[in-house]
Write an enzyme that holds these catalytic residues in place. Structure first.
Site, PDB file in Angstrom:
ATOM      1  N   TYR A 199       2.291   9.932   0.125  1.00  0.00           N
ATOM      2  CA  TYR A 199       3.443   9.395   0.850  1.00  0.00           C
ATOM      3  C   TYR A 199       4.753   9.772   0.161  1.00  0.00           C
ATOM      4  CZ  TYR A 199      -0.105   6.289   2.953  1.00  0.00           C
ATOM      5  OH  TYR A 199      -1.208   5.774   3.577  1.00  0.00           O
ATOM      6  N   LYS A 246      -3.311   5.819  -3.648  1.00  0.00           N
ATOM      7  CA  LYS A 246      -4.388   6.781  -3.399  1.00  0.00           C
ATOM      8  C   LYS A 246      -4.083   8.107  -4.085  1.00  0.00           C
ATOM      9  CE  LYS A 246      -4.114   4.843   1.212  1.00  0.00           C
ATOM     10  NZ  LYS A 246      -2.722   4.395   1.008  1.00  0.00           N
ATOM     11  N   ASP A 295       0.836  -1.200   0.000  1.00  0.00           N
ATOM     12  CA  ASP A 295       0.000   0.000   0.000  1.00  0.00           C
ATOM     13  C   ASP A 295       0.867   1.244   0.000  1.00  0.00           C
ATOM     14  OD1 ASP A 295      -2.695   1.385   0.466  1.00  0.00           O
ATOM     15  OD2 ASP A 295      -1.510   2.132   2.154  1.00  0.00           O
ATOM     16  N   HIS A 304      -7.983   9.712  -1.336  1.00  0.00           N
ATOM     17  CA  HIS A 304      -7.305   9.627  -0.049  1.00  0.00           C
ATOM     18  C   HIS A 304      -8.040  10.316   1.101  1.00  0.00           C
ATOM     19  CE1 HIS A 304      -2.987   9.329   1.784  1.00  0.00           C
ATOM     20  NE2 HIS A 304      -3.907   9.025   2.671  1.00  0.00           N
TER      21      HIS A 304
END
Length: 283
Positions: free
Chosen positions: A48, A77, A43, A107
């Protein structure tokens, strides 16, 4: 590995590697090590800022014959500031070096999230995503999303751990067969959770660690679970949970912790910040 089946028939592993707050270097190393020891679900997210590292590790693992692409389950996401971008999905796939992802989320319930969901619906129809998800949606924003969605979400990602296991969202989404993916499965490393006496007793009973007992609980709850770590030993240890099973009595003891603590609370003000937070996406 154990699996759950999404509402559209797609099989998803119940344990994967999360990459939140991992640097590019740590992400690449951890993802590669995870795949090497048997993980199939990874994931990540635009937000990120490590999708390129995830992609490099996947490419390396496939190139070395450790895994086939079709056996992996990759989720990512879209960040709110790109919800309306026609290139958001293509840019995401380019960073990952993939033709498709297995699960594509929006997200946050921020900005024009209806447009964001329509964006990932198009990706689903075009074969660029095998399943669709929403992350952190709640209350009126969840209802607005569901009213607009042609394809109801296959997965919702929410904070989930023994202190916070029941979600009103799951009651609402039951009619659609939506599955839960849990973040902070170890309470964001909260020593208080890991050292709860129930997990110490279970660790002794099964010859496992308290962390392994917690992750086993999550898998048996049918929660797609994504612990993250940059420590290779922890990555390997977290995966070693498929040779034992908790009893119903064990599960009931753990359930007594539910509703006692959570680590993140959404607010309109915070979600508005996300809508304005332009991140330096990798190129």
């Amino acid at each position: 590995m154990e699996y759950t089946t999404l509402a559209n028939g797609v099989k998803a592993p119940l344990l994967g590697l999360g990459t939140f707050q991992l640097s590019l270097k740590d992400t690449e190393r951890s993802v590669y090590e995870a795949i090497r020891c048997g993980y199939l679900m990874i994931d990540t997210a635009n937000g990120y800022l490590n999708e390129t590292a995830v992609g490099k590790a996947i490419t390396r693992a496939i190139g070395e014959g450790l895994v086939k692409r079709e056996d992996l389950f990759i989720s990512t996401k879209l960040w709110p500031t790109v919800y309306e971008s026609k290139n958001a999905v293509t840019d995401t796939l380019d960073r990952l070096g993939l033709d498709y992802v297995d699960l594509l989320f929006i997200h946050q319930p921020a900005g024009n999230f209806v447009a964001g969901y329509q964006n990932i619906e198009r990706a689903y129809k075009e074969g660029k995503a095998r399943a669709l998800g929403i992350s952190n949606f709640h209350d009126a924003k969840l209802e607005k999303l569901l009213a607009a969605a042609e394809i109801k979400p296959h997965v919702i990602q929410l904070e989930t751990h023994p202190y916070f296991a029941h979600h009103a969202q799951m009651d609402r989404l039951k009619e659609y067969g939506t599955k839960l993916m849990g973040w902070y499965p170890l309470g964001h490393g909260d020593a208080g959770l890991i050292h709860e006496s129930v997990f110490g007793k279970l660790a002794e009973k099964y010859g496992k660690s308290p962390v392994q007992a917690i992750l086993r609980w999550a898998v048996q709850m049918d929660v797609l679970t994504i612990p993250g770590s940059k420590n290779p030993d922890h990555v390997r240890s977290n995966f070693d949970i498929f040779d034992f099973a908790l009893t119903e009595a064990d599960m009931q003891e753990i359930a007594k912790l539910d509703g006692t603590k959570r680590y993140y609370t959404a607010s309109d003000a915070l979600e508005e910040q996300y809508a304005q937070m332009h991140l330096p996406f990798e190129r």
